[in-house]
Design a protein around this motif. Structure first.
Motif, PDB file in Angstrom:
ATOM      1  N   SER A   1      42.486 -38.849 155.030  1.00 26.77           N
ATOM      2  CA  SER A   1      41.991 -39.369 156.308  1.00 26.77           C
ATOM      3  C   SER A   1      40.862 -40.360 156.071  1.00 26.77           C
ATOM      4  O   SER A   1      40.204 -40.344 155.026  1.00 26.77           O
ATOM      5  CB  SER A   1      41.451 -38.224 157.167  1.00 26.77           C
ATOM      6  N   GLN A   2      40.686 -41.167 157.069  1.00 24.16           N
ATOM      7  CA  GLN A   2      39.595 -42.139 157.078  1.00 24.16           C
ATOM      8  C   GLN A   2      38.265 -41.413 156.930  1.00 24.16           C
ATOM      9  O   GLN A   2      38.059 -40.323 157.473  1.00 24.16           O
ATOM     10  CB  GLN A   2      39.643 -42.887 158.425  1.00 24.16           C
TER      11      GLN A   2
ATOM     12  N   THR B   1      36.778 -39.803 154.512  1.00 28.53           N
ATOM     13  CA  THR B   1      36.639 -38.500 153.870  1.00 28.53           C
ATOM     14  C   THR B   1      36.001 -38.683 152.506  1.00 28.53           C
ATOM     15  O   THR B   1      36.046 -37.806 151.652  1.00 28.53           O
ATOM     16  CB  THR B   1      37.998 -37.807 153.724  1.00 28.53           C
ATOM     17  N   GLY B   2      35.471 -39.883 152.255  1.00 29.24           N
ATOM     18  CA  GLY B   2      34.783 -40.139 150.987  1.00 29.24           C
ATOM     19  C   GLY B   2      35.736 -40.502 149.858  1.00 29.24           C
ATOM     20  O   GLY B   2      35.396 -40.354 148.676  1.00 29.24           O
ATOM     21  N   LYS B   3      36.912 -40.997 150.191  1.00 25.88           N
ATOM     22  CA  LYS B   3      37.896 -41.375 149.151  1.00 25.88           C
ATOM     23  C   LYS B   3      37.346 -42.480 148.248  1.00 25.88           C
ATOM     24  O   LYS B   3      37.328 -42.352 147.034  1.00 25.88           O
ATOM     25  CB  LYS B   3      39.183 -41.912 149.812  1.00 25.88           C
ATOM     26  N   SER B   4      36.897 -43.548 148.887  1.00 24.62           N
ATOM     27  CA  SER B   4      36.412 -44.683 148.094  1.00 24.62           C
ATOM     28  C   SER B   4      35.197 -44.272 147.272  1.00 24.62           C
ATOM     29  O   SER B   4      35.057 -44.658 146.108  1.00 24.62           O
ATOM     30  CB  SER B   4      36.061 -45.853 149.015  1.00 24.62           C
ATOM     31  N   THR B   5      34.347 -43.445 147.886  1.00 25.33           N
ATOM     32  CA  THR B   5      33.178 -42.947 147.167  1.00 25.33           C
ATOM     33  C   THR B   5      33.610 -42.181 145.912  1.00 25.33           C
ATOM     34  O   THR B   5      33.061 -42.381 144.819  1.00 25.33           O
ATOM     35  CB  THR B   5      32.361 -42.025 148.090  1.00 25.33           C
TER      36      THR B   5
ATOM     37  N   GLY C   1      35.328 -50.600 148.772  1.00 29.92           N
ATOM     38  CA  GLY C   1      34.468 -50.643 149.954  1.00 29.92           C
ATOM     39  C   GLY C   1      34.189 -49.240 150.507  1.00 29.92           C
ATOM     40  O   GLY C   1      35.094 -48.443 150.689  1.00 29.92           O
ATOM     41  N   VAL C   2      32.941 -49.004 150.711  1.00 28.96           N
ATOM     42  CA  VAL C   2      32.542 -47.694 151.246  1.00 28.96           C
ATOM     43  C   VAL C   2      31.931 -47.930 152.624  1.00 28.96           C
ATOM     44  O   VAL C   2      31.173 -48.887 152.832  1.00 28.96           O
ATOM     45  CB  VAL C   2      31.520 -47.023 150.309  1.00 28.96           C
TER      46      VAL C   2
ATOM     47  N   GLU D   1      26.577 -46.112 155.629  1.00 30.46           N
ATOM     48  CA  GLU D   1      26.021 -44.920 156.291  1.00 30.46           C
ATOM     49  C   GLU D   1      25.508 -45.269 157.685  1.00 30.46           C
ATOM     50  O   GLU D   1      25.648 -44.498 158.616  1.00 30.46           O
ATOM     51  CB  GLU D   1      24.854 -44.355 155.471  1.00 30.46           C
TER      52      GLU D   1
ATOM     53  N   ARG E   1      28.719 -47.394 160.054  1.00 29.59           N
ATOM     54  CA  ARG E   1      29.930 -46.633 160.312  1.00 29.59           C
ATOM     55  C   ARG E   1      31.079 -47.561 160.709  1.00 29.59           C
ATOM     56  O   ARG E   1      31.807 -47.307 161.648  1.00 29.59           O
ATOM     57  CB  ARG E   1      29.708 -45.576 161.426  1.00 29.59           C
TER      58      ARG E   1
ATOM     59  N   TRP F   1      38.801 -32.447 153.144  1.00 34.17           N
ATOM     60  CA  TRP F   1      37.604 -31.613 153.312  1.00 34.17           C
ATOM     61  C   TRP F   1      37.977 -30.152 153.152  1.00 34.17           C
ATOM     62  O   TRP F   1      39.083 -29.752 153.500  1.00 34.17           O
ATOM     63  CB  TRP F   1      37.000 -31.769 154.716  1.00 34.17           C
TER      64      TRP F   1
ATOM     65  N   ARG G   1      36.875 -31.633 149.062  1.00 32.14           N
ATOM     66  CA  ARG G   1      35.508 -32.143 149.145  1.00 32.14           C
ATOM     67  C   ARG G   1      34.602 -31.184 149.909  1.00 32.14           C
ATOM     68  O   ARG G   1      35.052 -30.375 150.715  1.00 32.14           O
ATOM     69  CB  ARG G   1      35.517 -33.507 149.847  1.00 32.14           C
TER      70      ARG G   1
ATOM     71  N   HIS H   1      29.204 -30.880 147.803  1.00 30.36           N
ATOM     72  CA  HIS H   1      28.759 -31.851 148.808  1.00 30.36           C
ATOM     73  C   HIS H   1      27.935 -32.941 148.151  1.00 30.36           C
ATOM     74  O   HIS H   1      26.956 -32.686 147.475  1.00 30.36           O
ATOM     75  CB  HIS H   1      27.930 -31.126 149.887  1.00 30.36           C
ATOM     76  N   LYS H   2      28.332 -34.160 148.362  1.00 29.62           N
ATOM     77  CA  LYS H   2      27.685 -35.262 147.672  1.00 29.62           C
ATOM     78  C   LYS H   2      26.231 -35.461 148.123  1.00 29.62           C
ATOM     79  O   LYS H   2      25.358 -35.828 147.322  1.00 29.62           O
ATOM     80  CB  LYS H   2      28.459 -36.562 147.927  1.00 29.62           C
ATOM     81  N   ILE H   3      26.020 -35.241 149.400  1.00 23.21           N
ATOM     82  CA  ILE H   3      24.687 -35.524 149.920  1.00 23.21           C
ATOM     83  C   ILE H   3      23.754 -34.313 149.776  1.00 23.21           C
ATOM     84  O   ILE H   3      22.605 -34.443 149.375  1.00 23.21           O
ATOM     85  CB  ILE H   3      24.776 -36.008 151.378  1.00 23.21           C
TER      86      ILE H   3
HETATM   87  P1  GDP Z   1      36.761 -43.341 152.926  1.00 21.56           P
HETATM   88  O1  GDP Z   1      36.954 -43.996 154.200  1.00 21.56           O
HETATM   89  O2  GDP Z   1      37.575 -42.107 152.794  1.00 21.56           O
HETATM   90  O3  GDP Z   1      36.981 -44.276 151.786  1.00 21.56           O
HETATM   91  O4  GDP Z   1      35.232 -42.837 152.863  1.00 21.56           O
HETATM   92  P2  GDP Z   1      33.988 -43.575 152.279  1.00 21.56           P
HETATM   93  O5  GDP Z   1      33.963 -43.447 150.779  1.00 21.56           O
HETATM   94  O6  GDP Z   1      33.906 -44.934 152.817  1.00 21.56           O
HETATM   95  O7  GDP Z   1      32.871 -42.668 152.823  1.00 21.56           O
HETATM   96  C1  GDP Z   1      32.741 -42.471 154.174  1.00 21.56           C
HETATM   97  C2  GDP Z   1      31.406 -41.816 154.436  1.00 21.56           C
HETATM   98  O8  GDP Z   1      31.347 -40.513 153.849  1.00 21.56           O
HETATM   99  C3  GDP Z   1      30.276 -42.602 153.811  1.00 21.56           C
HETATM  100  O9  GDP Z   1      29.245 -42.696 154.745  1.00 21.56           O
HETATM  101  C4  GDP Z   1      29.840 -41.784 152.626  1.00 21.56           C
HETATM  102  O10 GDP Z   1      28.467 -41.858 152.345  1.00 21.56           O
HETATM  103  C5  GDP Z   1      30.207 -40.381 153.050  1.00 21.56           C
HETATM  104  N1  GDP Z   1      30.495 -39.548 151.944  1.00 21.56           N
HETATM  105  C6  GDP Z   1      30.955 -39.937 150.758  1.00 21.56           C
HETATM  106  N2  GDP Z   1      31.178 -38.905 149.952  1.00 21.56           N
HETATM  107  C7  GDP Z   1      30.874 -37.834 150.653  1.00 21.56           C
HETATM  108  C8  GDP Z   1      30.877 -36.441 150.352  1.00 21.56           C
HETATM  109  O11 GDP Z   1      31.269 -35.993 149.240  1.00 21.56           O
HETATM  110  N3  GDP Z   1      30.477 -35.589 151.352  1.00 21.56           N
HETATM  111  C9  GDP Z   1      30.099 -36.080 152.536  1.00 21.56           C
HETATM  112  N4  GDP Z   1      29.752 -35.210 153.444  1.00 21.56           N
HETATM  113  N5  GDP Z   1      30.012 -37.334 152.867  1.00 21.56           N
HETATM  114  C10 GDP Z   1      30.409 -38.216 151.927  1.00 21.56           C
END
Ligand code: GDP
Ligand code: MG
Length: 745
Positions: A64-65, A67-71, A82-83, A86, A89, A154, A197, A247-249
């Motif tokens: 899903s959008q 969910t921290g995939k790119s991260t 691209g992330v 914060e 959004r 998640w 995650r 949890h990353k944060i």
């Molecule tokens: P994507 O859309 O799945 O690629 O997600 P992004 O990597 O762009 O991250 C979306 C948001 O989730 C960003 O604001 C990140 O800081 C945040 N995020 C990234 N990794 C994690 C994590 O492991 N846990 C949580 N809770 N948030 C995260």
């Protein structure tokens, strides 16, 4: 299409001219307009992936959008996808992005080489209420290309069977069935790698895993499967792996440490067991996941696959692979032929120049050069192209060999034709100079031996050239027919040289005949000078024998001489392997020429001055000597006039005798046509221009045998009689004077 700026870097998007720094971050493979980026191969080249053969890996990430995939990818692979910011959004642009792994070794355990990661954005259309078209299409694309599909989820979503993730997985399963239905031989499998995650740790991973497996089984069971696959199981197509991340944060250090650990799993591995109970040993990359698309063909393949997907055509991977193989094999073949051309063109040009200038040259070391170029080309093709569809590869290889061999064949034939020409020339020269050397030494050289020796030298030369051009197991490079043709030509040249040699022999024999006849015929005519030779009795009217059978003796000495010459000719001609036919022609010519020699000799003898002198001698002999051969001293009372008249009459009778070549017995000319014989069948009139026509033999010449045998014409005869009589009168007057003068003394 807009490029996406992230931090300081740059993802190359469609329409951008490729340059190294534009690919710093990666490439947008497919944009939001569903356009495929034609510069993908350029990216693979810049990242040194294009020539890795099968030694590369493809990973796609789903989920899903936000969910921290790119991260996750950025941490795992050092990429910069691209992330979502914060603060803003804001959603990242839809599309499929690719970047190459930039993390190399993690804790001493190396990651696999050349890992390409695809970040699939916008796969959660259902969540945003959009149509699911892109989700379906990108799932198909990912499955058609990737070995590992990371499913990002998640922890709190696990077990939510109705969740968006499960919808996405259902789509993945459906397209998988659709995709691999037709591709039973290659039996492609994929790894679904669940990364959970924000794992709190309270529920152990094993439990989460079991829940997910139960959900997946339910989804699989609920799928309407195509005919023939009703009983198929999920584990027939997928392996599963699981990982959980903190949890990353909330737990940033732990997160980083766990991601690092996770990274070590991206290396080669092998299987312990199948499906749900699988346990992969080593890394996650099992050989069976690989789509077996060589890296240098990946962009073409991916583009073909995407075109089919976009146009909603039935995606048929085996056909795609075949099309790819055709395209790539043709490309590789073209490259190989270019290199081949560079090596071969100069030789072709050199040869062409030789032919145009009329001096075709035998090029040095052509066989080795050709063989090496051929081998190098085919090997180069093999290395690159054999990775593609076997059938297509085999066919294209035959095509390539055909093209190479067409060029080599022409070149080699030119080479052999040059070798043929120069070989024939050196052969004739060698024979000629050996003959000359033999003649110089005066020894009787053996022409047949010379020819045999030089022919074997010439053949060996040609054979070694032909052998140097031969290519193992290539039937056209057996130059037997060229060899045979060459040998045939040498034989023709030998025959021509032998003919020349025969001519030389004939000339020698004719010279011998001329000198022999010159002597013996001269001798016969000289005998005419003596009126008493054979001592006939003039008073009985009988002509002296020597005079009557002059022609018999000349004819006999002539045919005996020619007979001897013939024997010499036959003996010598046989020594150089002349054929019976050639010998017969030679003898026939010899007889004709000899007759001509005789005829010239006779004409010389009867030339005015000569014959008059002989007649005078003949007369004087009869007039000045008595029957006993004692010289007469004339006295006045002697019957000078009577003796004179008798002697004169006797000598005059010689003139008609001399005028015609007649044999005494038959009182007819010798049978010259019979003696010469008819021309042998093989006589070519073109070759016989040097033969003078002979009366009675060459009837079409309109000259009869009688004419041929006429030594003195009627007019000459009468003239001769008059002149002779004057001469005789002179002798008589002198005798008369001496008789009177003797008395006066
Ligand atoms: P994507 O859309 O799945 O690629 O997600 P992004 O990597 O762009 O991250 C979306 C948001 O989730 C960003 O604001 C990140 O800081 C945040 N995020 C990234 N990794 C994690 C994590 O492991 N846990 C949580 N809770 N948030 C995260
Ligand atoms: Mg993202």
């Amino acid at each position: 299409a807009p490029s996406v700026l992230t931090m300081n870097g740059h993802f190359a998007s469609i329409g951008e001219a490729p340059s190294e720094d534009q690919y710093e971050l990666g490439i947008q493979v497919i944009d939001e307009e569903k356009e495929f980026n034609p510069n993908l191969n350029k990216y693979l080249q810049i990242t040194q992936t294009a020539h890795s053969g099968f030694n590369y890996h493809l990973i796609s990430v789903f989920g899903s959008q936000s969910t921290g995939k790119s991260t996750l990818l950025n941490h795992l692979f050092g990429t910069q996808f691209g992330v979502m910011s914060e603060t803003e959004r804001r959603q990242t642009t839809k599309g499929i992005w690719m970047s190459k792994n930039k993390n190399e070794a993690v804790e001493g355990k190396g990651m696999a080489d050349n890992i390409l990661v695809m970040d699939v954005e916008g796969t959660d259309g259902r969540e945003r209420g959009e149509d699911q078209d892109f989700e379906r299409k990108s799932a198909l694309f990912a499955l058609a290309t990737s070995e590992v599909l990371i499913v990002n989820i998640w922890e709190h979503q696990v077990g939510l069977y109705q969740g968006a993730n499960m919808g996405l997985l259902k789509t993945v399963f459906e397209v998988n069935l659709q995709l691999f239905l037709k591709d039973k031989q290659s039996n492609p499998r994929s790894l679904l790698f669940f990364v959970i995650r924000d794992h709190l740790g309270t529920t152990p991973l094993t439990n989460l895993r079991n829940t997910l497996i139960a959900d997946l089984s339910n989804i699989w069971a609920s799928l309407s499967k195509p005919a023939g696959l009703e009983k198929s199981r999920i584990e027939d197509y997928f392996d599963f792996a699981f990982a959980a991340l903190p949890h990353k944060i909330l737990q940033p250090e732990k997160f980083v440490a766990e991601v690092q650990k996770l990274g070590t799993r991206f290396r080669a591995g092998h299987r312990k067991a199948n499906g749900f109970d699988q346990e992969l040993e080593g890394g996650v990359f099992l050989p069976e996941y690989h789509r077996r698309i060589p890296a240098d063909g990946f962009s073409i393949y991916a583009q073909g696959v995407w075109d089919q997907i976009v146009n909603n055509k039935d995606l048929d991977l085996p056909t795609q692979q075949e099309l790819l193989a055709q395209f790539r094999c043709d490309e590789i073949s073209r490259e190989v032929l270019e290199a081949f051309d560079v090596a071969i063109s100069p030789l072709e040009e050199q040869q062409g120049e030789g032919v145009r200038s009329g001096k075709p040259a035998v090029m040095k070391d052509l066989g080795n050069t050709g063989k090496a170029s051929r081998m190098k080309s085919i090997k180069a093709f093999e290395v690159e192209a054999s990775r593609y569809h076997k059938g297509v590869y085999a066919r294209k290889r035959v095509e390539l060999e055909g093209k190479i061999d067409t060029r080599l064949k022409a070149l080699y034939h030119g080479q052999l034709s040059a070798a043929h020409k120069s070989g024939v020339i050196s052969f004739s020269e060698a024979v000629a100079s050996a003959v000359k050397a033999g003649q110089k030494k005066g020894a009787s050289y053996e022409f047949a031996d010379i020819v045999a020796r030089e022919k074997s030298v010439a053949l060996k030369h040609f054979e070694s050239e032909a052998k140097s051009l031969a290519i193992e197991n290539v039937s056209w490079s057996n130059f037997k027919s060229q060899y045979n043709l060459y040998e045939k030509d040498l034989d023709e040249v030998s025959a021509r040289l032998r003919k020349e040699e025969m001519r030389r022999l004939a000339t020698r024999v004719e010279r011998w005949v001329r000198s022999r006849l010159g002597e013996s015929v001269g001798l016969e005519f000289n005998k005419l000078g003596s009126g008493r030779g054979g001592s006939g009795a003039p008073e009985t009217g009988e002509k002296p024998l020597t005079e009557k059978d002059l022609w018999d003796r000349i004819w006999n000495v002539f045919i005996a001489t020619v007979k001897e010459a013939e024997t010499r000719f036959i003996e010598r001609a046989k020594s150089f392997d002349a054929s019976q036919d050639e010998i017969e022609v030679g003898l026939w010519r010899l007889r004709r020429k000899s007759w001509g020699v005789l005829r010239v000799k006779i004409d010389e003898e009867v030339m005015e001055g000569n014959i008059l002198l002989k007649l005078r001698e003949n007369f004087e002999d009869k007039f000045r000597y008595d029957e006993a051969g004692v010289p007469r001293i004339w006295r006045p009372q002697d019957d000078i006039e009577g003796i004179y008249t008798k002697a004169k009459e006797s000598t005059v009778t010689l003139i008609p005798l001399l005028s015609r070549f007649r044999l005494a017995e038959t009182y007819a000319p010798p049978d010259l046509p019979e003696w010469i014989g008819v021309a042998p069948n093989s006589v070519d009139p073109k070759d016989e221009e040097d033969l003078a026509p002979i009366g009675g033999v060459d009837e079409e010449e309109g000259k009869s045998l009688e004419e041929e045998m006429t030594i003195l014409s009627e007019a000459k005869r009468q003239d001769l009689v008059v002149r002779f009589k004057k001469t005789a009168d002179g002798v008589y007057v002198e005798a008369k004077r001496s008789a009177i003068g003797g008395v006066a003394q």
